[in-house]
Design a protein around this motif. Structure first.
Motif, mmCIF file in Angstrom:
data_model
loop_
_atom_site.group_PDB
_atom_site.id
_atom_site.type_symbol
_atom_site.label_atom_id
_atom_site.label_comp_id
_atom_site.label_asym_id
_atom_site.label_seq_id
_atom_site.Cartn_x
_atom_site.Cartn_y
_atom_site.Cartn_z
ATOM 1 N N LYS A 87 -6.720 -34.769 -28.337
ATOM 2 C CA LYS A 87 -5.753 -33.562 -28.630
ATOM 3 C C LYS A 87 -5.368 -33.050 -27.258
ATOM 4 C CE LYS A 87 -9.005 -31.325 -30.817
ATOM 5 N NZ LYS A 87 -9.763 -30.238 -31.684
ATOM 6 N N TYR A 88 -4.219 -32.093 -27.463
ATOM 7 C CA TYR A 88 -3.607 -31.476 -26.420
ATOM 8 C C TYR A 88 -4.548 -30.723 -25.388
ATOM 9 C CZ TYR A 88 0.390 -29.916 -23.540
ATOM 10 O OH TYR A 88 1.068 -29.608 -22.550
ATOM 11 N N TRP A 89 -5.403 -29.815 -26.120
ATOM 12 C CA TRP A 89 -6.472 -29.275 -25.206
ATOM 13 C C TRP A 89 -7.804 -28.944 -25.969
ATOM 14 C CZ3 TRP A 89 -1.841 -26.120 -26.407
ATOM 15 C CH2 TRP A 89 -2.100 -25.158 -27.405
ATOM 16 N N GLU A 90 -8.737 -28.888 -25.411
ATOM 17 C CA GLU A 90 -9.960 -28.793 -25.813
ATOM 18 C C GLU A 90 -10.211 -27.405 -26.834
ATOM 19 O OE1 GLU A 90 -12.596 -29.174 -22.401
ATOM 20 O OE2 GLU A 90 -13.099 -31.199 -23.129
ATOM 21 N N ASP A 91 -11.177 -27.436 -27.897
ATOM 22 C CA ASP A 91 -11.383 -26.485 -28.580
ATOM 23 C C ASP A 91 -12.094 -25.080 -27.761
ATOM 24 O OD1 ASP A 91 -10.417 -27.916 -30.920
ATOM 25 O OD2 ASP A 91 -12.166 -28.095 -31.666
ATOM 26 N N ASN A 92 -11.615 -24.064 -28.094
ATOM 27 C CA ASN A 92 -12.457 -22.836 -27.491
ATOM 28 C C ASN A 92 -12.768 -23.009 -26.109
ATOM 29 O OD1 ASN A 92 -12.845 -22.030 -30.242
ATOM 30 N ND2 ASN A 92 -14.516 -23.487 -30.400
ATOM 31 N N ASN A 93 -11.210 -23.325 -25.323
ATOM 32 C CA ASN A 93 -11.327 -23.511 -23.900
ATOM 33 C C ASN A 93 -11.369 -22.368 -23.047
ATOM 34 O OD1 ASN A 93 -8.628 -22.699 -24.029
ATOM 35 N ND2 ASN A 93 -8.055 -24.807 -23.409
ATOM 36 N N GLY A 94 -11.372 -21.111 -23.748
ATOM 37 C CA GLY A 94 -11.213 -19.901 -22.983
ATOM 38 C C GLY A 94 -10.010 -19.415 -22.397
#
Length: 254
Positions: A87-94
């Motif tokens: 995915k384009y960015w990780e979950d809950n990355n802050g």
């Protein structure tokens, strides 16, 4: 390669080598219609830019290309989700305000690159092919669809991802007419091109190849996240090495 071009290529490769982080990442930035006040900003770790850069330099003969590729592939493997998905960015990355699902674009770009360099990863082709719609376009987001019901574990995985990222599919008051950031049925030619680059030509993909050829020849390419038709044509050039259909299309351009 003439001397001037060789020097330019060497300068680019050296720049990339110096820009690559110790983890192997090339940092991605984004501009979101739902948060225009932020301008361009770092998304947190993302496979997208890294996979694109690595793919573009694969055929360049330079002593640093292998080093850049090995570091980059290790980084991409570290981001792999269940079943060989990205995915384009990780979950809950802050950093990002919301999560995104796994998607065909990142998954196919990374998979193609890893396969080209001899890395192993779970077989993800069934789940990608299940994202083909009735018009032979690849839907961008890997979401729970009727075709996935044949693979209950994959359907459940995608359903959970949909719930985590549901905000991007809901009306957004920061966007004109409160349109959502993304649509469940999003698709575009560049995403299909990346999927075909990875999947190649076979019985399951020939209708999609025919569709993208027709769209290119008719100048009716659907572009959403990519703003230039040259991106699709460039990737078609790579696909055409293996595809009889696209070799025929290439001759029609010449």
């Amino acid at each position: 390669m003439n001397e001037n071009l060789a020097d330019t290529v060497s300068t680019i490769i050296n720049y990339l080598s110096g820009s690559q982080s110790d983890t192997g990442e090339f940092k991605s930035q984004c501009f979101l219609p739902g948060a225009p006040e932020k301008g361009w900003y770092y998304t947190g770790v993302s496979p997208f830019l890294t996979a694109n850069i690595l793919y573009c330099i694969q055929d360049i003969e330079h002593p640093k290309v292998n080093e850049i590729t090995e570091k980059g592939c290790a980084f991409l493997l570290s981001l792999m989700g269940p079943g060989g998905l990205w995915k384009y960015w990780e979950d809950n990355n802050g950093i990002m305000e919301y999560n995104v699902p796994y998607d065909v674009d990142d998954t196919c770009l990374v998979s193609c690159l890893l396969k080209k360099n001899g890395y192993t990863f779970p077989n993800n082709q069934q789940i990608i092919l299940a994202n083909l719609d009735r018009d032979h376009n690849f839907n961008t987001w890997l979401l729970p669809r009727v075709k996935n019901l044949r693979y209950p574990d994959k359907f459940l995985l995608l359903f959970n991802q949909y719930i985590k990222s549901i905000r991007i599919f809901r009306p957004n008051r920061k966007i004109p007419n409160k349109e959502p950031i993304s649509n469940y049925w999003d698709n575009e030619a560049a995403v299909s091109a990346h999927a075909l680059l990875f999947l190649g030509e076979n019985e399951a993909t020939i209708p999609a190849i025919d569709k993208i050829i027709a769209d290119v020849l008719n100048g009716k390419m659907n572009l959403q996240y990519y703003d230039s038709s040259m991106h699709i044509i460039t990737y078609q050039g790579h696909i055409s090495t293996e595809s009889k259909n696209l070799r025929s299309c290439k001759r029609r351009f010449s």
